[in-house]
Design a protein around this motif. Structure first.
Motif, PDB file in Angstrom:
ATOM      1  N   SER A 459       2.474  62.471  56.562  1.00  0.00           N
ATOM      2  CA  SER A 459       3.851  62.930  55.917  1.00  0.00           C
ATOM      3  C   SER A 459       4.724  62.097  56.645  1.00  0.00           C
ATOM      4  CB  SER A 459       4.258  63.482  58.567  1.00  0.00           C
ATOM      5  OG  SER A 459       3.140  64.411  58.347  1.00  0.00           O
ATOM      6  N   LYS A 460       4.774  60.542  57.423  1.00  0.00           N
ATOM      7  CA  LYS A 460       5.067  59.717  57.238  1.00  0.00           C
ATOM      8  C   LYS A 460       5.574  59.524  55.309  1.00  0.00           C
ATOM      9  CE  LYS A 460       4.484  57.220  60.670  1.00  0.00           C
ATOM     10  NZ  LYS A 460       3.995  56.626  61.678  1.00  0.00           N
ATOM     11  N   ILE A 461       4.751  59.625  54.779  1.00  0.00           N
ATOM     12  CA  ILE A 461       5.223  59.339  53.001  1.00  0.00           C
ATOM     13  C   ILE A 461       5.217  60.635  52.559  1.00  0.00           C
ATOM     14  CG2 ILE A 461       3.590  59.205  50.434  1.00  0.00           C
ATOM     15  CD1 ILE A 461       1.223  58.090  52.256  1.00  0.00           C
ATOM     16  N   VAL A 462       5.365  61.800  52.944  1.00  0.00           N
ATOM     17  CA  VAL A 462       5.821  63.070  52.507  1.00  0.00           C
ATOM     18  C   VAL A 462       7.434  62.911  53.126  1.00  0.00           C
ATOM     19  CG1 VAL A 462       6.595  65.442  52.943  1.00  0.00           C
ATOM     20  CG2 VAL A 462       4.290  64.483  52.224  1.00  0.00           C
ATOM     21  N   LEU A 463       7.374  62.528  53.964  1.00  0.00           N
ATOM     22  CA  LEU A 463       9.362  61.876  54.632  1.00  0.00           C
ATOM     23  C   LEU A 463      10.297  60.984  53.697  1.00  0.00           C
ATOM     24  CD1 LEU A 463       9.042  62.075  58.108  1.00  0.00           C
ATOM     25  CD2 LEU A 463       9.705  64.414  56.895  1.00  0.00           C
ATOM     26  N   ILE A 464       9.129  60.224  53.254  1.00  0.00           N
ATOM     27  CA  ILE A 464       9.969  58.902  52.921  1.00  0.00           C
ATOM     28  C   ILE A 464      10.856  59.696  51.543  1.00  0.00           C
ATOM     29  CG2 ILE A 464       9.121  56.943  51.326  1.00  0.00           C
ATOM     30  CD1 ILE A 464       7.521  55.927  53.897  1.00  0.00           C
ATOM     31  N   VAL A 465      10.009  60.151  50.621  1.00  0.00           N
ATOM     32  CA  VAL A 465       9.484  60.764  49.515  1.00  0.00           C
ATOM     33  C   VAL A 465      11.061  61.221  50.003  1.00  0.00           C
ATOM     34  CG1 VAL A 465       9.137  62.561  47.656  1.00  0.00           C
ATOM     35  CG2 VAL A 465       7.619  60.803  48.266  1.00  0.00           C
ATOM     36  N   ASP A 466      10.901  62.382  50.168  1.00  0.00           N
ATOM     37  CA  ASP A 466      11.972  63.712  51.075  1.00  0.00           C
ATOM     38  C   ASP A 466      13.355  62.881  50.827  1.00  0.00           C
ATOM     39  OD1 ASP A 466      10.862  65.752  50.936  1.00  0.00           O
ATOM     40  OD2 ASP A 466      10.755  65.587  52.982  1.00  0.00           O
ATOM     41  N   MET A 467      14.026  61.871  51.557  1.00  0.00           N
ATOM     42  CA  MET A 467      14.789  60.945  52.228  1.00  0.00           C
ATOM     43  C   MET A 467      15.090  60.458  51.143  1.00  0.00           C
ATOM     44  SD  MET A 467      14.166  58.667  55.540  1.00  0.00           S
ATOM     45  CE  MET A 467      12.464  57.801  55.425  1.00  0.00           C
ATOM     46  N   LEU A 468      14.206  59.428  49.800  1.00  0.00           N
ATOM     47  CA  LEU A 468      14.680  58.931  48.898  1.00  0.00           C
ATOM     48  C   LEU A 468      15.584  60.144  48.248  1.00  0.00           C
ATOM     49  CD1 LEU A 468      11.793  56.869  48.172  1.00  0.00           C
ATOM     50  CD2 LEU A 468      15.064  55.314  48.620  1.00  0.00           C
ATOM     51  N   ALA A 469      15.041  61.376  48.039  1.00  0.00           N
ATOM     52  CA  ALA A 469      15.455  62.502  46.716  1.00  0.00           C
ATOM     53  C   ALA A 469      16.440  62.942  47.805  1.00  0.00           C
ATOM     54  CB  ALA A 469      14.664  64.295  47.178  1.00  0.00           C
ATOM     55  N   GLY A 470      16.899  62.948  49.192  1.00  0.00           N
ATOM     56  CA  GLY A 470      17.751  63.402  49.833  1.00  0.00           C
ATOM     57  C   GLY A 470      18.936  62.540  49.000  1.00  0.00           C
ATOM     58  N   ARG A 471      18.875  61.181  49.128  1.00  0.00           N
ATOM     59  CA  ARG A 471      20.053  60.195  48.977  1.00  0.00           C
ATOM     60  C   ARG A 471      20.603  60.591  47.981  1.00  0.00           C
ATOM     61  NH1 ARG A 471      23.168  58.174  47.102  1.00  0.00           N
ATOM     62  NH2 ARG A 471      24.120  55.724  47.857  1.00  0.00           N
ATOM     63  N   LEU A 472      19.233  60.364  46.497  1.00  0.00           N
ATOM     64  CA  LEU A 472      19.727  60.381  45.685  1.00  0.00           C
ATOM     65  C   LEU A 472      20.080  61.530  44.892  1.00  0.00           C
ATOM     66  CD1 LEU A 472      17.712  57.418  44.135  1.00  0.00           C
ATOM     67  CD2 LEU A 472      19.881  57.192  44.997  1.00  0.00           C
ATOM     68  N   GLU A 473      20.241  62.767  45.409  1.00  0.00           N
ATOM     69  CA  GLU A 473      20.031  64.249  44.643  1.00  0.00           C
ATOM     70  C   GLU A 473      18.977  64.376  44.024  1.00  0.00           C
ATOM     71  OE1 GLU A 473      24.468  64.468  44.600  1.00  0.00           O
ATOM     72  OE2 GLU A 473      24.031  64.798  46.750  1.00  0.00           O
ATOM     73  N   ILE A 474      17.603  64.682  44.723  1.00  0.00           N
ATOM     74  CA  ILE A 474      16.047  64.758  44.021  1.00  0.00           C
ATOM     75  C   ILE A 474      16.345  64.898  42.736  1.00  0.00           C
ATOM     76  CG2 ILE A 474      15.547  67.276  43.137  1.00  0.00           C
ATOM     77  CD1 ILE A 474      17.594  68.693  45.185  1.00  0.00           C
ATOM     78  N   PHE A 475      17.434  64.717  41.559  1.00  0.00           N
ATOM     79  CA  PHE A 475      16.951  64.331  40.155  1.00  0.00           C
ATOM     80  C   PHE A 475      16.430  63.065  40.399  1.00  0.00           C
ATOM     81  CE2 PHE A 475      19.066  68.551  40.184  1.00  0.00           C
ATOM     82  CZ  PHE A 475      17.596  68.701  39.972  1.00  0.00           C
ATOM     83  N   PRO A 476      16.029  61.600  39.850  1.00  0.00           N
ATOM     84  CA  PRO A 476      16.580  60.929  40.156  1.00  0.00           C
ATOM     85  C   PRO A 476      15.008  59.830  40.572  1.00  0.00           C
ATOM     86  CG  PRO A 476      19.217  60.712  41.003  1.00  0.00           C
ATOM     87  CD  PRO A 476      18.537  62.066  40.787  1.00  0.00           C
ATOM     88  N   ILE A 477      14.485  61.053  41.734  1.00  0.00           N
ATOM     89  CA  ILE A 477      13.090  61.146  42.158  1.00  0.00           C
ATOM     90  C   ILE A 477      11.948  61.681  41.863  1.00  0.00           C
ATOM     91  CG2 ILE A 477      11.867  61.386  43.995  1.00  0.00           C
ATOM     92  CD1 ILE A 477      13.715  58.961  43.839  1.00  0.00           C
ATOM     93  N   LEU A 478      13.180  62.789  41.269  1.00  0.00           N
ATOM     94  CA  LEU A 478      11.500  64.314  40.659  1.00  0.00           C
ATOM     95  C   LEU A 478      11.813  63.501  39.633  1.00  0.00           C
ATOM     96  CD1 LEU A 478      11.202  66.682  42.229  1.00  0.00           C
ATOM     97  CD2 LEU A 478      12.822  67.865  40.909  1.00  0.00           C
TER      98      LEU A 478
END
Lengths: 489, 452
Positions: A459-478
């Motif tokens: 869960s923590k790993i999923v949430l870490i990815v979510d936080m980064l995706a949220g801050r950078l507006e998804i596409f840079p992480i996706l």
């Protein structure tokens, strides 16, 4: 792909991070907390060596930097920065688990404020300072800072636009003035000044200097790390009101402040996003206050004024995605909690330090929906979407729709993954919502009084990815996960 | 300076890049969002979408605080209206308008106060003038003049039978029998600043500084025959061709002008009664031959298509036409077509861009600022002219005592009516014009910047 240029810019990001660790280290030195001093010293050393190595390896960078490089550079930069930023927590033994340390750092840089620390009052002052400072740096963005101080684009190349676009939030990112460097500098000057005002107002309310610095940093980045276990609940009503005001101010599009500096105040008040934002704040505050009127005494609120204060504070805290709390809103009636859940997804204005979907996107989506309904009824009608009296590019509309789709998809997948943990549906879904929108507290286990410490590693790993995706507006992480990104032409 | 550029076309974009490089704050205005986005992604500029002649768009673009407006949209009328409107909003604004239609040339000048235009530019006329200059000295691919025309930097290409092949630069002045200086050499697309031991080779393109009055001596001693141009074949009947044919007919040169469109031929024949207008397709090689290509002393390819111009030029080369001039409108970096030997390549856009950049520099009007700038060696080096005044450092000191920055070369000092190719003992004084050549990145805007 221009790996060398990406490596060079990333090495600059790391250097800036190391530079900003120095004040934290000095603070630990002043407190004679030598374990923490050692941790910061070693971290600075590691970062210096790694970035030195990167600079050496990437010394012959070629030209050619396009949208793809911009996205990858920002995505990688943030991941690297988070990994190295977590080293002091881990080395000092204050957060012994490495995954927890990374979670805390990502939560800091993405201005989420979700914490795995059960009792922040037990942490060293330097550690708390660093936690809050990560909010401040992550709020406006480290690349924007880099653009303001270093000529990474050279004098000629406009490629820095790709960096600004990838790091700054909002459906259509533009410059304030023709020069990128001045644009970035103006943004940071406004940011620093507002932070300073916040700090001074807090001092006037009798807040200790250290608390005021940390709170100002956490407010400015709309982060939400508190240095007390009960967040801001134990401070005076004045301080809470100051925080409400400044959270709201940091949630406004920074180009509005630039317009005010240019004495174009009228344009600011005519701005549709600005009006929507304040409309949401006022409507939600009064709706919640009205909803709380029956249970106010049970919650311990003595007057309508106090109810209104808590309501306004929580609304601003959630809408701007800060995540400070003055009261346990998990105990509020369902309607109030439902309003807060809606606010979580909406988020602050584009071009602010806040997260979420952004008011500008909401505005655009509602207008696009209205147009679609109209076109269903009258298939031959042609209609253009106007925002602030100007025609919106159809590509922006398409992109916003795509953004919403990606947002919902990630949300759903994350909730599914977090649900593997034996948590309630409310806990799981609000944890994802709170992280994805960079808020911090959710409901129930991860609510205002809880922490994220008890979640599983997955869960923590999923949430870490979510936080980064949220801050950078998804596409840079996706984009980092897309095979096409890494293909050679 | 804050500069507005109206029209993000070929010229607008080149200007945006060049002026942004020189440190100006550029805002582009264009109705097309797609071209604006590509410019913003490439250069450090801002963009405003809309009609540049409309008041509110100009206000949006910040015309009130701007110093200069450059109107280079594709339509002359829009450029005029844009300048007039902008100047009405901001009376301190300088304006430059591109006027291409010859019918407007007179009124744009006579009514410049009414239109509020500080300067008009006409790329076609400039290109024609430049071509005419080249035709007067066949053998040079390009000529850039400095110091009010007293000094030139000319471009030469070494063919296999040239006297200069395999000659070190130290032996150059023995062959040319006049004082010249090679300030840059382009070999295989790379520009180098040569020293005395540099050996010249076939295919090199040389940039030579020489006083204007020694040019004919230079040509004669290099074995490049200077023949008077008598017969010129112009392919394509556009605006540049009109201006060029008009100028040539005045110097009694026999001009064949080939144009495909019948109506256009009729118009040209009406305006230019002394020249031979021929209706026909330029890609038809037998037509060119039957119109006397082989006996022409120069072939000028001026159609609207770069590709066709290239093919026509190559065809002329095979027919041994002594001088070939090719117009390239779209291609920015000519290094890809370097070894095709298309003769001189003329880009109306770059010529016009240079004029405007010069105006901008003059506007800044600072002490020691550059007067004239020409980009040479495919834009890899810049030749810059400075006026020396009493505040200039190192006045009167011999050059050998000065420490210059790397990649900077003093190539000419012009004083009164004389022009000197400097050596270590040369000095410069107040009132002189000094030309320097610098390569590498960055434009040298101030004379004091050349010192290390």
């Amino acid at each position: 792909m221009n790996y060398r240029m990406i490596g060079r810019i990333n090495s600059f990001i790391l250097l800036i991070e190391a530079l900003f660790m120095i004040p934290a280290m000095l603070l630990a030195l002043a407190d004679r907390d030598f374990a923490v001093v050692r941790a910061f010293l070693i971290s600075i050393g590691i970062i210096a060596v790694v970035s030195g190595l990167l600079i050496f390896l990437c010394r012959h960078a070629k030209r050619g930097f396009y949208a793809r490089e911009g996205f990858v550079c920002v995505g990688f930069g943030w991941i690297l920065m988070s990994l190295f930023g977590s080293v002091p927590y881990w080395l000092s033994g204050e957060i012994p688990n490495a995954l927890n340390a990374v979670f805390e750092t990502v939560s800091g840089f993405t201005t989420t404020g979700a914490s795995i620390v059960r009792s922040v009052e037990d942490l060293a002052r330097a550690t708390n300072y660093w936690r809050c400072f990560t909010h401040w740096l992550g709020g406006m963005g480290v690349l924007v800072f880099l653009l303001a101080i270093a000529p990474i684009g050279g004098e000629s190349e406009g490629f820095t636009m790709h960096l600004l676009r990838a790091e700054s939030p909002g459906p259509s990112v533009g410059k304030l003035v023709p020069r990128m460097r001045r644009t970035a500098a103006i943004l940071y000057i406004i940011y620093v000044l507002l932070t300073l005002f916040d700090f001074l107002f807090l001092l006037c309310g009798g807040m200790p200097t250290f608390d005021a610095i940390c709170t100002a940093f956490a407010t400015a980045g709309t982060g939400g790390f508190g240095i007390k276990n009960d967040s801001l609940a134990s401070y005076s009503p004045y301080i809470q009101n100051v925080c409400t005001a400044f959270m709201l101010l940091f949630g406004v599009n920074f180009s509005c402040y630039y317009l005010i500096l240019l004495r174009q105040v009228r344009n600011v008040f005519r701005d549709e996003e600005f009006r929507l934002y304040w409309g949401i704040v006022i409507a939600s505050t009064f709706l919640i206050a009205w909803n709380l009127r029956g249970v106010a005494t049970a919650l311990g609120y003595t007057s309508f004024g106090e109810t209104l204060r808590h309501s306004a504070f929580q609304v601003s805290s959630i809408l701007t995605t800060t995540g400070f709390v003055t009261t346990d809103f998990d105990l509020w009636p369902t309607f109030s909690k439902a309003i807060l859940l809606c606010l979580m997804a909406i988020g602050a204005c584009a071009g602010s330090t806040g997260g979420g979907l952004k008011c500008a996107r909401l505005l655009l989506l509602v207008k696009a929906l209205a147009r679609n309904i109209r076109q269903l009824l009258r298939p031959n009608s042609v209609k253009v979407i106007h925002i602030n009296g100007r025609q919106t590019d159809e590509r922006t509309v398409t992109n916003t729709n795509a953004y919403l789709a990606a947002y919902v998809a990630i949300l759903v997948v994350s909730i599914l993954l977090v649900s593997i943990d034996r948590v309630s549906l409310i806990t799981g879904s609000t944890a994802v919502l709170a992280c994805m929108n960079n808020i911090g507290p959710g409901l129930e286990v991860v609510g205002p009084t809880g922490t994220y410490a008890d979640l599983s590693a997955l869960s923590k790993i999923v949430l870490i990815v979510d936080m980064l995706a949220g801050r950078l507006e998804i596409f840079p992480i996706l984009i980092l996960f897309s095979g096409r990104t890494w293909k050679r032409y | 300076m804050k500069i507005l550029i109206a029209g993000d076309g070929k010229l607008g974009e080149t200007l945006a890049r060049q002026l942004s490089l020189e440190g100006h704050e550029i805002t582009l205005v264009d109705p097309d969002a797609a071209v604006l986005e590509s410019s913003v992604n490439r250069y450090d500029v801002m963009a405003v979408q809309g009609n540049c002649a409309a008041m509110d768009v100009l206000r949006d673009a910040g015309v009130e605080t701007s110093d200069l407006l450059i109107a280079v949209t594709g339509i002359d009328e829009v450029n005029l209206l844009c300048c007039t409107t902008a100047h009405w909003i901001n009376p301190n604004l300088h304006t430059i308008a591109r006027i291409r239609n010859p019918e407007y040339a007179e009124q744009a000048y006579a009514m410049r106060d009414a239109f509020a235009i500080s300067m008009t530019v006409n790329p076609d006329l400039q290109a024609a003038t430049e071509i005419e200059r080249l035709l007067k000295y066949p053998g040079f691919l390009k000529r850039d003049s400095f110091a009010k025309g007293r000094m030139e930097i000319v471009e030469l290409r070494l063919d296999e039978d040239s006297k200069l092949c395999n000659v070190p630069l130290s032996g150059l002045n023995g062959i040319t029998k006049c004082k010249v200086l090679v300030c840059a050499v382009v070999r295989d697309g790379v520009a180098v600043t040569p020293d005395g031991n540099f050996v010249l080779m076939e295919g090199d393109r040389l940039f030579v500084t020489a006083p204007t009055d020694t040019l004919s001596v230079l040509l004669k001693n290099l074995g490049i025959i200077t023949h008077r141009v008598q017969r010129v074949m112009i392919v394509g009947g556009g605006k540049v061709s009109y201006y060029l044919a008009d100028a040539l007919q005045k110097s009694h040169i026999d001009v064949q002008l080939i144009e495909r469109d019948e109506d256009r031929c009729r118009t040209l024949a009406d305006q230019l009664p002394k020249i031979n207008v021929i209706r026909g397709d330029a890609s038809d090689q037998s037509l060119l031959e039957s119109e006397g290509l082989a006996s022409s002393s120069a072939l000028v390819a001026l159609t609207g298509l770069d590709e066709l111009n290239m093919v026509v030029a190559l065809y002329g080369k095979r027919n041994n036409v002594p001088q070939i001039i090719t117009k390239m409108s779209r291609i920015e970096d000519t290094s890809v077509i370097d070894n095709l030997s298309l003769g001189s390549v003329i880009s109306p856009r770059n010529l016009c861009c240079n004029t405007i950049v010069r105006y901008v520099r003059a506007m800044q009007n600072q002490v020691g600022a550059a007067v004239t700038v020409h980009s040479i060696a495919d834009g890899k080096a810049e030749a810059t002219e400075f006026l020396i005044d009493k505040d200039t450092p190192h006045c009167g000191e011999p050059l050998k005592n000065l420490k210059l920055r790397e990649n900077v070369l003093v190539v000419g000092i012009s004083r009164g009516n004389t022009t000197e190719i400097p050596n270590g003992d040369s000095t410069f004084h107040e009132g002189d014009s000094v030309v320097i050549v610098s390569s590498g990145t960055g434009v040298i805007g101030h004379f004091s910047d050349i010192f290390a």
